[in-house]
Design an enzyme around this catalytic site. Structure first.
Site, PDB file in Angstrom:
ATOM      1  CD  GLU A 117      -3.000  -1.158   2.226  1.00 43.86           C
ATOM      2  OE1 GLU A 117      -2.904  -0.300   3.126  1.00 43.86           O
ATOM      3  OE2 GLU A 117      -3.947  -1.950   2.144  1.00 43.86           O
ATOM      4  CD  GLU A 264      -2.944  -6.968   3.544  1.00 47.54           C
ATOM      5  OE1 GLU A 264      -3.759  -6.321   4.256  1.00 47.54           O
ATOM      6  OE2 GLU A 264      -1.751  -6.670   3.448  1.00 47.54           O
TER       7      GLU A 264
END
Length: 501
Positions: A117, A264
């Site tokens: 991220e 995820e």
């Protein structure tokens, strides 16, 4: 806590569908105060037949432990190394030599996640993200490994704006100087977009607009499904809507041939009851069970039906050292001792990943389990475990078939039912598993069959051996929250056309 169930069915389904690209993986984190060794981590993964894992770094000890297991491994360039790798081809080459070339082919490394991220968690490194990917890929080319190992970078779904309805989704335009060359890189290297998808946070931040059932994949009547007013596609869950938002956002930039892999996704099984009332065992059970079924059935999404979306569950272990709210510590499928945190509701014939909420379940020897491990479990159950194993003596009703598997199954099941199907009671160092198929045969009735109760009296008996022989973890980057940047995407659901009829 419900009776635990092993991840055996997950392995069977994932293996069966591997050729179609459908698989479930698991993220492995290390923010535990009692961190198991890499060898224990690998043992747990093997005992649970988990065939795909994602590490948050490239810990050499973990890679050594995963050698010759056949497990597909995604390793990571940690965020703190992005600046160095993205500024130097030589540094990237050294990274690949040290963390990849030194371990293949013994370790089945299939992908490298460059950062985690980065665009939202480390924006100052954003200009160097694509160079880092290119340098890593060039090093793989030089080592003749580019055909076997993909290179990508995981994104928070918050990089996609106006994601509801999916057809109107687009990437944050301030990120396009990075997103556009990134997508071109993924196209040219036949790689995939890594996306983190958390319906739990979407649900929390919607202020009641998103129904809980919609977030949990629970069946919805047609009049309650979410409909994209632009495409008339019906969405029955948040997960599909977010994945399709990514596909529409890429299409907006004229990219239509890059698949999505979810790196995820999950649901916390415990939280502060006052501020996190939906972080419960039942909800985590429901979400992850339905997610696994959805992915392994190759359902695809409304925009791309039948196109698989490989997904990694966050995460293998509860991480008690994680900062933040209570729920941050309780996303794991297992605790630090390798005991399942809850049951996954996947029903079917044979071995189960979970309880179907009925009491018609049995604990038996796992198919293909090591005979010595089974014998050790049998000896423990009939000794320290206080199971009455007289039915297994020669000439008695459960003596035949005279095999360690059959005798272990009887003893394991007696112990399991003797403890009231307690958490951790069907584990035996990973060689026991739950089934809904009654293993009784001839006159040998197993406990739980036709109302027969276990003859064992196990009050005060410790749980069967589990934690010390097969536990564990690996390497982790912080699991980030969905911050306020994504909230407005959710609360505009009705206004932008994704309506719950």
């Amino acid at each position: 806590m419900e009776p635990p169930f092993l991840l055996f069915l997950l392995a069977l389904l994932s293996t069966a569908l591997a050729d179609e690209g459908a698989y479930i993986g698991v993220n492995v984190g290390v923010a535990l105060s009692d961190m198991p060794s890499p060898t224990q981590v690998a043992a747990l993964l093997k005992s649970q037949h988990i065939d795909h894992v994602r590490l948050y770094d490239a810990d050499p000890a973990m890679l050594v432990a995963l050698a010759n297991t056949g497990i597909s491994v995604t390793i990571s360039v940690p965020n703190e190394q992005i600046l160095a790798v993205g500024q130097s081809n030589a540094t990237a080459a050294n990274w690949v030599a040290r963390n990849v070339v030194a371990h293949v082919p013994a370790v089945n490394i299939t992908a490298i996640a460059v950062g985690s991220e980065v665009l939202t968690a480390l924006p100052n490194a954003a200009p160097l993200l694509v160079p880092a990917l290119r340098y890593i890929h060039s090093a793989l080319v030089a080592a003749n490994l580019d055909g076997a190992i993909k290179v990508s970078t995981p994104h928070s779904s918050s990089v996609i704006l106006d994601s509801f309805p999916p057809s109107q989704a687009f990437f944050n335009r301030t990120l396009e100087p990075v997103i556009v060359p990134l997508l071109k890189f993924l196209q040219s290297t036949d790689s995939y977009l890594m996306l983190n998808v958390y319906p739990y946070y979407d649900y929390l931040q919607s202020n009641g607009i998103i129904p809980l059932d919609y977030a949990l994949f629970r069946p919805l009547p047609p009049n309650k499904e979410a409909v994209d007013a632009n495409t008339l596609l019906h969405y029955t869950n948040v997960f599909d809507a977010v994945v399709d938002a990514a596909y529409f956002a890429m299409a907006y930039l004229n990219v239509t041939n890059v698949p999505v892999v979810v790196m995820e996704s999950g649901w916390p099984h415990k939280g502060d009851p006052t501020t996190e009332p939906d972080a419960t065992t039942d909800n985590a059970n429901t979400y992850n069970s339905n997610l696994i079924r959805h992915v392994l059935n190759s359902t695809g999404t409304p925009k791309h039906p039948g196109v698989t979306v490989p997904t990694y569950i966050y995460e293998l272990y509860d991480e008690d050292l994680r900062p933040g709210v209570t729920s941050e510590k309780f996303w794991g499928l297992f605790d630090a001792n390798g005991v399942p945190a809850y049951s996954l509701h996947l029903t079917g014939s044979g071995m189960l990943l979970a309880n179907d909420t009925s009491n018609q379940t049995f604990c038996v020897a796992r198919e293909g389990a090591d005979a010595k491990m089974l014998q050790a479990g049998l000896d423990w159950a009939c000794g320290p475990g206080k199971v009455n194993c007289s039915a297994l003596l020669q000439g008695q009703i459960c003596y035949d078939p005279d095999s360690v598997e059959a005798h272990a199954s009887y003893a394991f099941n007696e112990y399991y039912h003797g403890t009231g199907m307690a958490a951790g009671a069907c584990y035996f160092s990973g060689v026991a598993a739950i089934t809904t198929t009654d293993p009784s045969h001839d006159s040998c009735l197993f406990a739980g069959s036709g109302g027969r109760n276990s003859s064992a009296i196990l009050n005060g008996t410790p749980l069967a051996p589990s934690s010390n022989s097969t536990a564990a973890a690996a390497s982790s980057d912080p699991h980030s929250f969905y911050h306020a940047t994504g909230i407005h995407q959710i609360v505009t659901v009705l206004a932008l056309g994704l309506v719950f009829l």
